[in-house]
Write a protein that holds these residues in place. Structure first.
Motif, PDB file in Angstrom:
ATOM      1  N   LYS A   1     -42.135  50.111  64.795  1.00  0.00           N
ATOM      2  CA  LYS A   1     -41.575  49.923  63.105  1.00  0.00           C
ATOM      3  C   LYS A   1     -42.075  50.305  62.627  1.00  0.00           C
ATOM      4  O   LYS A   1     -41.650  49.866  61.050  1.00  0.00           O
ATOM      5  CB  LYS A   1     -40.985  47.987  63.223  1.00  0.00           C
ATOM      6  CG  LYS A   1     -40.196  47.441  64.866  1.00  0.00           C
ATOM      7  CD  LYS A   1     -38.665  48.479  63.467  1.00  0.00           C
ATOM      8  CE  LYS A   1     -37.677  47.694  64.501  1.00  0.00           C
ATOM      9  NZ  LYS A   1     -37.629  45.883  65.559  1.00  0.00           N
TER      10      LYS A   1
ATOM     11  N   ARG B   1     -40.295  44.588  58.055  1.00  0.00           N
ATOM     12  CA  ARG B   1     -40.486  44.701  59.502  1.00  0.00           C
ATOM     13  C   ARG B   1     -41.545  44.302  59.963  1.00  0.00           C
ATOM     14  O   ARG B   1     -42.633  44.538  59.949  1.00  0.00           O
ATOM     15  CB  ARG B   1     -41.263  46.544  59.603  1.00  0.00           C
ATOM     16  CG  ARG B   1     -39.496  46.691  58.178  1.00  0.00           C
ATOM     17  CD  ARG B   1     -39.825  48.444  57.977  1.00  0.00           C
ATOM     18  NE  ARG B   1     -41.124  48.459  57.316  1.00  0.00           N
ATOM     19  CZ  ARG B   1     -41.576  49.090  56.779  1.00  0.00           C
ATOM     20  NH1 ARG B   1     -42.176  50.756  57.822  1.00  0.00           N
ATOM     21  NH2 ARG B   1     -43.514  49.399  56.067  1.00  0.00           N
TER      22      ARG B   1
ATOM     23  N   ASN C   1     -37.074  52.507  69.534  1.00  0.00           N
ATOM     24  CA  ASN C   1     -37.614  51.788  68.363  1.00  0.00           C
ATOM     25  C   ASN C   1     -36.922  50.454  67.701  1.00  0.00           C
ATOM     26  O   ASN C   1     -38.153  50.362  66.916  1.00  0.00           O
ATOM     27  CB  ASN C   1     -35.585  52.108  68.376  1.00  0.00           C
ATOM     28  CG  ASN C   1     -35.023  53.819  68.460  1.00  0.00           C
ATOM     29  OD1 ASN C   1     -36.006  54.458  68.099  1.00  0.00           O
ATOM     30  ND2 ASN C   1     -33.736  53.733  68.376  1.00  0.00           N
ATOM     31  N   GLN C   2     -37.640  49.533  69.762  1.00  0.00           N
ATOM     32  CA  GLN C   2     -38.214  47.957  69.121  1.00  0.00           C
ATOM     33  C   GLN C   2     -39.359  47.982  68.741  1.00  0.00           C
ATOM     34  O   GLN C   2     -40.069  47.187  67.709  1.00  0.00           O
ATOM     35  CB  GLN C   2     -37.627  47.252  70.452  1.00  0.00           C
ATOM     36  CG  GLN C   2     -37.537  45.798  70.408  1.00  0.00           C
ATOM     37  CD  GLN C   2     -36.388  45.556  70.521  1.00  0.00           C
ATOM     38  OE1 GLN C   2     -35.160  45.616  70.560  1.00  0.00           O
ATOM     39  NE2 GLN C   2     -36.358  44.040  70.287  1.00  0.00           N
TER      40      GLN C   2
ATOM     41  N   TYR D   1     -48.033  49.195  57.970  1.00  0.00           N
ATOM     42  CA  TYR D   1     -47.452  49.147  56.880  1.00  0.00           C
ATOM     43  C   TYR D   1     -47.354  49.713  55.997  1.00  0.00           C
ATOM     44  O   TYR D   1     -48.037  48.907  55.015  1.00  0.00           O
ATOM     45  CB  TYR D   1     -46.424  47.740  57.356  1.00  0.00           C
ATOM     46  CG  TYR D   1     -46.145  46.758  58.619  1.00  0.00           C
ATOM     47  CD1 TYR D   1     -46.786  46.790  59.824  1.00  0.00           C
ATOM     48  CD2 TYR D   1     -44.732  47.174  59.378  1.00  0.00           C
ATOM     49  CE1 TYR D   1     -46.469  46.702  60.531  1.00  0.00           C
ATOM     50  CE2 TYR D   1     -44.215  47.022  60.890  1.00  0.00           C
ATOM     51  CZ  TYR D   1     -45.269  46.541  61.314  1.00  0.00           C
ATOM     52  OH  TYR D   1     -45.140  45.857  62.690  1.00  0.00           O
TER      53      TYR D   1
END
Lengths: 220, 361, 845
Positions: free
Chosen positions: C527, C591, C523-524, C678
């Protein structure tokens, strides 16, 4: 009370009982004598519903034992017919008190009645001072007293004793025989005692001699 | 389509097949009588010629009578479309032990194999042949992990060039010829390392350098060749070219080299070669006549002499698995008619297995 | 000796024939235990021996290898190297190993001088050089040519002279199939995805002109080989130390690579002992029970003059024979198990460590012997005390009635258990020891052993407590009474249940903790919306990279907000294979990738001259923040200062993270191995992925969601073998419980007959057995829970850290543990009921 008609019992090719007839009346003490291998213990086991005859019938209170189911036989052994063994056959992990209580537990007798009856019996067999001992902590005579007390727990009609003094010394033998005599009279219980010992016959009302699987004589 | 068996290699035959193919494609030079020899340049490589070899054979002895024969060959094979191929052989005959050891290797021109064209400086893996400043020649080599050799060869006699007008003809065709340069006698000093020990050795050697673009005529199937070093400081070189029908080619030659290096060429009319002996190879099935003899007129005194070549060991065949050309090359003694040892020799018998002509043309 | 055999035959073997169940069950327990151990050992072997350098199928194992710690070696070094060894007979083969795709299949390309290969047959009489099925006899010109394995050609219906196109990054290369490669009996099998080319041709694929992966050196066979090898190694090592290079043997190289999976394999081996360990308890108590039941027989033998020593020998021989038979059966079973286990292990190793070129577990007699010895030793250990017990029987016992007490196992008391627990605590603080560069958590393993045995003994303190809680009834009274003075067999049965439950649950805690940690870590770090890689997660193919020409096309103004780049290179750092990762963040998105810090740097930007290292690397080399480390590069060693340490669960070999400028400057490499994209908020990741994939079919593109799922799938897969081993342990424990109850009740057969004689029904006796079994199961479960918590702590905070270098967040799977307890109680009760019912015959006599 108990009638055995033409009882035969074979193990494989070995015919141990070859047609035994006998009767036991209420309250009487009967000795069964005979040489080793004559079939005494076998006859006792058949009478107690522990073993099944290959032929013939045993009636207890007019009930044919061979017609009874396993459950019914268990009930019979709990309530009506109990057995005392030469080697005592106490449950080693239970104390003297618990051994005596055990048949009452099987019949779901409530705790206070159980306690009362157990104390009575402990007192009757003169073993109350050893109530909390385990069988391996008791002497032979003490163990047999516990076994006797246990056999009386449910006030049976008939007690079968297989060589009850066979494993005891002479002083213990005497005291046990006295006890048996006293208790059977006091509680009006019929007893059948298989024995080699003349002393045992002395406390009995009659003696049945067995040899080679047959009753030879019936002495008073 | 070639099916290759265990133990044979990728390159088994292709190296030599290529030569024939390339002949049609690239223009190669051929030996000509106008050729001007220049040394040390001509000790080096001649890239405009298709096939070239440097060939050293010799006899060595140790301090305690150990005796060896050795052979070291460096072939350069020109290619049309790719770099030159270097095929080399090294062999040692341990005469006391009666054992024969050999190794073959092939590499393409590059960091691991080359021949310089300005002087004698050859490499094929860890095998090197190089002319030193003092005019001696250093030969270093090995045979697997059995032998390591480090020899210095010092010319004892002047260089000779075989053939007429500097061309050694092998056949009627114009192209069946070579430039044939030889040191007929070199003194050898060096070391051989084997059996966990290092031995100092001395001896004598023979070094050939042939430059050509074709060797054999249509009709020829192989040759018997010998280099003899007589005890009287003279040498004899002879080769007999065998025809298909079993006869000997008229281009066969025998050459006497006198003490000063002067040559006396003899044609088959003047010398007579007789095959003798037999060694049948278990590996290749070839039957080699390893005990020949020849008679020749001694130019010194005109007497006809007979020389018998006696191999020091039968099993001296180089199977030639990589090059595809098996041959017998062995150290020999030379005896006269009376059975006296009069010199040492190296005998080469080729073309007894397979088709040498196809390989070389 | 003859008397021994006679007694063995009449007393022991005849008993086996008369009562076959007990010895059979013991044999099966040993067999299952040995099979488990053996199958894991074979699988581990496959994971190591299945790794061959790709060239070995062509050339056999080289004698020496020269390589660069920073990856590629300059080809022209070969000239210097050959001069260094001079006239020593060494055959050098510069080799290129690279990868490319044929359709979607990853192909391993080997470039080597094909002409020089012919010389291998001269090096050794037993060595077969490369066999090529067909050769174009017209040319030895290998330009634009390739050789492929026979099997591959058949499977793709390709033939000589066909065209063979491969792709690497965005470039396509076309070759002509020049021939096929067949297997040689002297070599490992040719990997089916091998492509063989001449060196120059292979260098073209990926633009490696002037570079080689390594230089292999071969020395011919012969009496001087060892001398030459020694001399050569000495000279080359001297050269290497002055030239930024490494010289080792191919054995060293393989070891360095297979070392990467050593912690994983060691842990698997230890786990595999679990089944046998649990089984030991049951074997011991069964043999003990057997001795006690045969006490009369033994007494008779003694009264006939058989010495105690003979009795001891005979009874120990029985253990030995059970051990041998069980172990041999175990080997056969284990071989079949191994075919399944090896798939799991090989798959994990392939995913996480290195590519295994050949797999399939093959029978290994060395391992078989070890497994047999293990099984026999376990049996002998288990049989030792009972045999001693048997030897102590006095002749007088022949005439005594009744069965005497609990045997030699009564030392298994809570007091001893507590002592062992204290020892376990103490040992857990012992640091790991390093053997052959492998960190072994010896303190942790010993501590685990003490905890297991300690808790097993200590929790017998619960006997009277639990027994008291049983309902009041004749059956439960009889059952309770057994625990007043519990027999050694009760203690052992409990011990086995505690250890099986405890160890299985501890593994559950470890797996659950991994799961939690991994999920949190994922989760960390995950992203971004899309992740791109140059290859599938297979660690060995990381020499594939995405060129700048390609990756520069990943981003554009309309679709993407930013991109993080990563270039991973395998390097040799302090004699170990580690990753060098060049990172660059170009993210304008809010993010951001956040690393999980073990030691946080002062500054979140990785500057020139700085490095961040992963936790496993920190632990392996005891590197602290502020330390300087030397990184090998093609331009020599460069020093970097360690500024931070981050958690990294993707590998335990260790990673050194640097700014990507470092890679560009010193490796002259602007390619990447990974990118994190991203996307703009309105861009659908799935659509974007499809677009990019179709444009660049040779790269791997995953959405965030898919990558998470893939990662967790790999994680689950790595534990698949662990789950199997846990199940086996529980199975053995429950089987053992049945065995215990059988033994106990058989021993009390006369008592049970008495109970029947005084009117107890079979059902009541069965109920009593059930209560007894249930009591054991309850204590086993409670003790097991306590043990699992201790072991879980040990595994997470000690063993795992010391073996793998990972810090995990503890997570206890209460639900699973509870379910396991219910399972244990249910099965325990059911098995005991069944045994109790069947021990009482319908007829009393």
């Amino acid at each position: 009370m108990l009638e055995a008609c033409k009882i035969k019992k074979s193990y494989l090719t070995n015919e141990v009982l070859r047609g035994v007839d006998l009767k036991i009346n209420e309250g009487e003490r009967v000795a069964i004598m005979g040489p080793s291998g004559s079939g005494k213990s076998t006859l006792l086991n058949c009478m107690g519903g522990i073993d099944q005859p290959t032929d013939g019938s045993i009636y207890f209170e007019d009930v044919n034992l061979s017609k009874l189911s396993e459950e019914q036989l268990c009930e019979l052994r709990r309530k009506k017919i109990s057995t005392i063994f030469q080697f005592f056959h106490l449950l080693p992990t239970l104390t003297a008190r618990e051994n005596i209580e055990f048949p009452m537990l099987l019949e779901s007798v409530n705790a206070s009645d159980r306690k009362k009856r157990t104390n009575e019996l402990l007192d009757a067999v003169k073993i109350d001072h050893r109530a909390e001992a385990f069988p391996d902590q008791l002497s032979g005579g003490e163990r047999q007293r516990v076994a006797i007390a246990r056999s009386l727990a449910m006030r049976p009609k008939l007690i079968l004793a297989d060589e009850p003094t066979g494993n005891l010394d002479s002083s213990n033998t005497e005291s046990i025989l006295d006890l048996i005599q006293h208790l059977s009279s006091a509680y009006d219980i019929a007893m059948v005692l298989v024995t080699h010992s003349k002393k045992v016959t002395e406390i009995c009302d009659r003696t049945i001699n067995i040899s080679d699987g047959l009753v030879i004589e019936n002495e008073d | 389509m070639i099916n290759l068996h265990k133990g044979t290699s990728l390159i088994m035959i292709s190296v030599f097949f290529l030569i024939g193919k390339c002949f049609a494609q690239k223009k190669w030079s051929y030996p000509s009588k106008d050729y001007i020899y220049e040394f040390p340049r001509d000790h080096g490589s001649h890239p405009n010629y298709k096939i070239e070899w440097w060939y050293i054979t010799g006899h060595l002895q140790g301090q305690s009578q150990e005796r060896f024969g050795f052979e070291s060959t460096f072939f350069r094979i020109g290619q049309d479309n790719t770099s030159d191929i270097y095929l080399s052989h090294m062999a040692i005959t341990d005469i006391n032990d009666q054992s024969f050891h050999h190794e073959e290797r092939v590499n393409k021109e590059g960091w691991n194999a080359f021949s310089k064209s300005k002087d004698l400086d050859l490499k094929n893996g860890n095998w090197t042949l190089k002319r030193l400043k003092n005019n001696s020649i250093s030969l270093k080599g090995s045979i697997k992990a059995d032998y390591l050799i480090d020899l210095e060869l010092t010319p004892k006699k002047p260089l000779v060039i075989f053939g007429e007008n500097g061309i050694s003809k092998k056949g009627a065709s114009k192209t069946a010829a070579s430039h044939y340069i030889t040191y007929t006698r070199l003194g050898v000093n060096g070391k051989i390392r084997y059996n966990k020990k290092t031995l100092d050795v001395t001896g004598s050697a023979w070094m050939d350098h042939e430059i050509s673009s074709s060797q054999l005529d249509e009709n020829q199937v192989g040759w018997d060749w010998v280099s003899v070093q007589l005890n009287d400081n003279r040498e004899i070189m002879a080769y007999v070219l065998r025809n298909k029908d079993g006869s000997i080619s008229e281009f066969s030659k025998l050459v006497w080299i006198d003490e000063k290096g002067k040559l006396n060429h003899q044609s088959p009319k003047d010398f007579h070669w007789k095959q003798g002996g037999s060694y049948k190879s278990k590996q290749t099935g070839a039957d080699y006549p390893i005990n020949p003899s020849f008679t020749t007129v001694d130019p010194k005194d005109g007497v006809r002499r007979k020389f018998i070549i006696v191999p020091l060991m039968d099993e001296q065949e180089v199977p030639g698995k990589i090059g595809g050309v098996p041959y017998w090359e062995g150290a020999c003694d030379v005896k006269d008619n009376n059975g006296n040892i009069v010199g040492k020799a190296y005998l080469e018998l080729s073309g007894y297995s397979g088709n040498l002509k196809e390989r070389l043309n | 000796m003859r008397t021994d055999l006679k007694i063995l035959r009449t007393v022991i073997f005849r008993k086996w024939v008369q009562e076959p169940i007990l010895p059979l069950v013991l044999i099966i327990i040993i067999a299952v235990g040995v099979a488990t151990f053996y199958s894991v050992r074979l699988a581990n072997r496959a994971a190591v021996s299945g790794f061959n350098l790709f060239t070995e199928s062509l050339t056999g194992e080289s004698d020496l290898t020269i390589r660069s710690p920073s990856g590629f070696l300059q080809e022209n070094k070969i000239i210097e190297i050959s001069k260094v060894t001079g006239s020593l007979p060494i055959h050098y083969y510069p080799v290129i190993e690279t990868s490319a795709f044929y359709d979607s299949q990853l192909m391993k390309i080997i470039g080597i001088d094909l002409i020089s290969l012919a010389n291998l047959s001269s090096i050794s009489s037993s060595s077969a050089s490369l066999e090529i099925g067909t050769l174009n006899e017209e040319s030895i010109d290998f330009v634009d040519s390739a050789f492929l394995p026979e099997k591959f050609l058949e499977s793709k219906s390709l033939a000589k002279n066909d065209s063979f196109k491969i792709r690497r990054e965005s470039f396509s290369y076309e070759f002509k199939i020049k021939g096929s490669i067949s297997n040689s009996p002297f070599r490992p099998s040719v990997p089916p995805n091998l492509v063989l080319m001449d060196l120059k041709e292979a260098q073209k694929v990926g633009s490696f002109e002037g570079k080689v992966t390594r230089i292999d050196a071969y020395i011919p066979e012969g009496p001087l080989k060892n001398d030459f090898l020694k001399e050569a190694k000495l000279r080359l090592q001297k050269w290497a130390s002055n030239n930024n290079s490494i010289v080792d043997t191919s054995g060293d190289q393989k070891k360095a690579i297979t070392q990467m999976s050593s912690a994983f394999r060691l842990n698997l081996t230890i786990l595999s002992c679990l089944a046998l360990m649990v089984g030991t308890f049951f074997i011991l108590q069964s043999m003990e029970a057997s001795v006690i039941r045969r006490r009369k027989e033994i007494a008779i033998l003694r009264s006939l003059g058989v010495t105690p020593k003979k009795i001891f020998r005979i009874w120990l021989t029985e253990s030995f024979i059970i051990g041998i038979i069980g172990s041999i059966l175990g080997i056969i079973l284990g071989f079949f198990f191994a075919q399944g286990v090896v798939r799991g292990v090989v798959s994990t190793v392939n995913q996480l460590y290195y590519e295994i070129t050949s797999s399939g577990a093959s029978m290994n007699w060395g391992e078989a012997l070890m497994a047999i010895i293990f099984g026999v030793v376990v049996c002998l250990i288990a049989g030792y005390l009972p045999s001693r017990e048997a030897a102590k029987v006095q002749p007088a016992s022949a005439t005594q009635s009744g069965i005497k007490g609990g045997g030699s196992l009564l030392f298994l008391t809570p007091k001893w258990g507590f002592t062992l627990l204290l020892l376990g605590c103490a040992f857990s603080f012992i640091p790991p020891i390093t053997i052959n560069d492998k960190s072994i958590a010896i303190g942790g393993y010993l501590s685990a052993l003490f905890f297991v045995v300690g808790w097993s003994m200590f929790c017998t303190i619960l006997f009277p407590i639990i027994a008291k809680k049983l309902p009041g009834s004749p059956s439960s009274l009889y059952a309770k009474s057994q625990f007043r003075r519990p027999k050694g067999r009760h203690r052992l049965a409990t011990a086995a249940l505690v250890s099986a439950f405890g160890m299985s649950s501890a593994m559950g805690i470890l797996i659950s903790s991994f799961d939690k940690t991994l999920n949190s870590w994922i989760n960390q770090v995950l992203k971004a919306d899309v992740y791109i890689a140059s290859s599938r997660g297979n660690a060995s193919s990381a020499n594939l990279a995405i060129s700048s020409k390609t990756w520069s096309q990943f981003t554009n103004e309309t679709e993407t907000e930013g991109m993080d780049l990563l270039r991973q290179i395998r390097i040799t750092f302090r004699d170990n294979n580690v990753w060098l990762a060049g990172t660059e963040r170009n993210n304008q998105s809010e993010r951001k990738l956040e690393l999980t810090w073990i030691i946080q740097p002062e500054n979140n930007n990785l500057e020139d001259g700085q490095a961040w290292i992963s936790e496993p690397l920190m632990r392996k080399f005891s590197i602290k923040r502020g330390h300087s480390i030397e990184i090998p590069t093609p331009e020599g060693f460069k020093n970097l200062i360690v500024k931070g340490v981050y958690a990294d669960y993707s590998n335990e070999t260790g990673t050194i993270m640097v700014n990507r400028r470092f890679i560009k400057e010193f490796y002259k490499d602007n390619s990447i191995t990974n990118a994190a994209i991203y996307l703009k908020p309105d861009m659908d990741p799935d659509i974007w992925v499809n677009l990019i994939q179709s444009k660049f079919p040779e790269i791997f593109v995953r959405t965030n969601k898919n990558l998470r799922a893939d990662s967790l799938k790999i994680f689950k897969q790595t534990f698949s073998v662990t789950y199997a081993l846990e199940a086996i342990a529980i199975l053995i424990a429950v089987t053992g419980l049945g065995l215990t109850m059988t033994g106990l009740l058989l021993e009390r057969k006369k008592e049970l007959e008495n109970l029947r004689q005084i009117g107890t029904t079979r059902n009541e006796i069965a109920k009593s057995a059930m209560y007894e079994g249930l009591t054991l199961s309850i204590i086993g479960s409670l003790g097991g829970i306590a043990l699992s918590l201790c072991l879980g702590w040990l595994l997470i905070y000690r063993i795992n850290v010391q073996s793998f270098g990972w810090t995990l967040s503890q997570s206890i799977p209460f639900q699973s543990i509870f379910l396991l307890a219910i399972l244990m109680l249910s099965i325990g009760a059911a098995v005991s009921w069944f045994v109790g019912k069947n021990t009482c015959k319908r007829n009393i006599i």
